[in-house]
Design a protein around this motif. Sequence first.
Motif, PDB file in Angstrom:
ATOM      1  N   ALA A   1      12.339  49.329  89.905  1.00  0.00           N
ATOM      2  CA  ALA A   1      13.586  48.765  90.204  1.00  0.00           C
ATOM      3  C   ALA A   1      12.669  46.873  90.030  1.00  0.00           C
ATOM      4  N   CYS A   2      11.589  47.253  90.232  1.00  0.00           N
ATOM      5  CA  CYS A   2      11.011  45.586  90.149  1.00  0.00           C
ATOM      6  C   CYS A   2      11.626  44.915  88.549  1.00  0.00           C
ATOM      7  N   ASP A   3      11.644  43.112  88.333  1.00  0.00           N
ATOM      8  CA  ASP A   3      11.907  42.915  87.425  1.00  0.00           C
ATOM      9  C   ASP A   3      11.314  42.797  86.395  1.00  0.00           C
ATOM     10  N   TYR A   4      10.051  43.333  86.315  1.00  0.00           N
ATOM     11  CA  TYR A   4       9.532  43.708  85.157  1.00  0.00           C
ATOM     12  C   TYR A   4       9.666  44.345  84.101  1.00  0.00           C
ATOM     13  N   LEU A   5      10.015  45.611  84.920  1.00  0.00           N
ATOM     14  CA  LEU A   5      10.584  47.338  83.656  1.00  0.00           C
ATOM     15  C   LEU A   5      11.963  47.263  83.855  1.00  0.00           C
ATOM     16  N   ARG A   6      12.876  46.377  84.666  1.00  0.00           N
ATOM     17  CA  ARG A   6      13.975  46.326  84.015  1.00  0.00           C
ATOM     18  C   ARG A   6      14.751  46.089  82.495  1.00  0.00           C
ATOM     19  N   PRO A   7      14.365  44.720  82.061  1.00  0.00           N
ATOM     20  CA  PRO A   7      14.371  45.137  80.577  1.00  0.00           C
ATOM     21  C   PRO A   7      13.891  46.305  80.041  1.00  0.00           C
TER      22      PRO A   7
ATOM     23  N   ARG B   1       0.142  37.320  83.556  1.00  0.00           N
ATOM     24  CA  ARG B   1      -0.290  35.969  83.838  1.00  0.00           C
ATOM     25  C   ARG B   1       0.744  34.617  84.971  1.00  0.00           C
ATOM     26  N   PRO B   2       2.284  35.179  84.550  1.00  0.00           N
ATOM     27  CA  PRO B   2       2.962  33.835  85.124  1.00  0.00           C
ATOM     28  C   PRO B   2       3.641  34.564  86.077  1.00  0.00           C
ATOM     29  N   ALA B   3       3.803  35.949  86.173  1.00  0.00           N
ATOM     30  CA  ALA B   3       4.126  37.112  86.742  1.00  0.00           C
ATOM     31  C   ALA B   3       3.322  37.097  87.918  1.00  0.00           C
ATOM     32  N   ILE B   4       2.273  37.229  88.116  1.00  0.00           N
ATOM     33  CA  ILE B   4       1.079  37.118  89.178  1.00  0.00           C
ATOM     34  C   ILE B   4       1.116  36.427  90.101  1.00  0.00           C
ATOM     35  N   GLU B   5       1.449  34.921  89.403  1.00  0.00           N
ATOM     36  CA  GLU B   5       1.155  33.462  89.988  1.00  0.00           C
ATOM     37  C   GLU B   5       2.807  32.882  90.785  1.00  0.00           C
ATOM     38  N   HIS B   6       4.083  33.821  90.077  1.00  0.00           N
ATOM     39  CA  HIS B   6       5.139  33.908  90.990  1.00  0.00           C
ATOM     40  C   HIS B   6       5.194  34.475  92.444  1.00  0.00           C
ATOM     41  N   ILE B   7       4.317  36.241  92.056  1.00  0.00           N
ATOM     42  CA  ILE B   7       3.722  36.504  93.132  1.00  0.00           C
ATOM     43  C   ILE B   7       2.643  35.895  94.552  1.00  0.00           C
TER      44      ILE B   7
ATOM     45  N   PRO C   1       6.586  48.245  76.200  1.00  0.00           N
ATOM     46  CA  PRO C   1       5.110  47.687  75.406  1.00  0.00           C
ATOM     47  C   PRO C   1       3.903  47.265  76.037  1.00  0.00           C
ATOM     48  N   LEU C   2       2.541  48.112  75.711  1.00  0.00           N
ATOM     49  CA  LEU C   2       1.711  47.736  75.699  1.00  0.00           C
ATOM     50  C   LEU C   2       0.976  45.338  76.315  1.00  0.00           C
ATOM     51  N   CYS C   3       0.661  45.419  77.280  1.00  0.00           N
ATOM     52  CA  CYS C   3       0.677  44.160  77.139  1.00  0.00           C
ATOM     53  C   CYS C   3      -1.189  43.621  77.751  1.00  0.00           C
ATOM     54  N   CYS C   4      -1.026  42.807  78.135  1.00  0.00           N
ATOM     55  CA  CYS C   4      -2.760  42.063  78.587  1.00  0.00           C
ATOM     56  C   CYS C   4      -2.291  41.188  80.048  1.00  0.00           C
TER      57      CYS C   4
END
Length: 139
Positions: free
Chosen positions: A47-53, A76-82, A68-71
Amino acid sequence: MPPPPSTAYPPFARTAQAWADLMQAATHTCHTTQAFWLEAMLTRNHACDYLRPYGSPRTVAAFRTQVPLCCYEDLRPAIEHIANGASHILFTARPVAYERTGGSSSGSKLIPYTAQDLADFQNNLLPWLADTVRAFGIT
């Protein structure tokens, strides 16, 4: 005052050895063990924001086809928000620790850890420590 090393290590060594035995047994079913771990992680975090889409996948098969694969730079923007206090971004639990990597190839990276992440890390570190205790005859 902590007990002398001769009495401090045996309880740790027994605990570490128990985990080492468990991990050794798990190597015979490595694929199953990894799939079980990943599905448990997906169940906790679907249910996290990243997986919802991507349809909030709960199985390994769904994750492989939908996400999709990512790096790190993609995250980084999501980690900064966290790091700034946001929750439910990449996982549903609150982070309890952060680690900054050495950044040998592309600069340092901030890695958030939840309590479950730290427990997983500890459970995977204990077999190595048990082997070290055994190899060097630490008693």
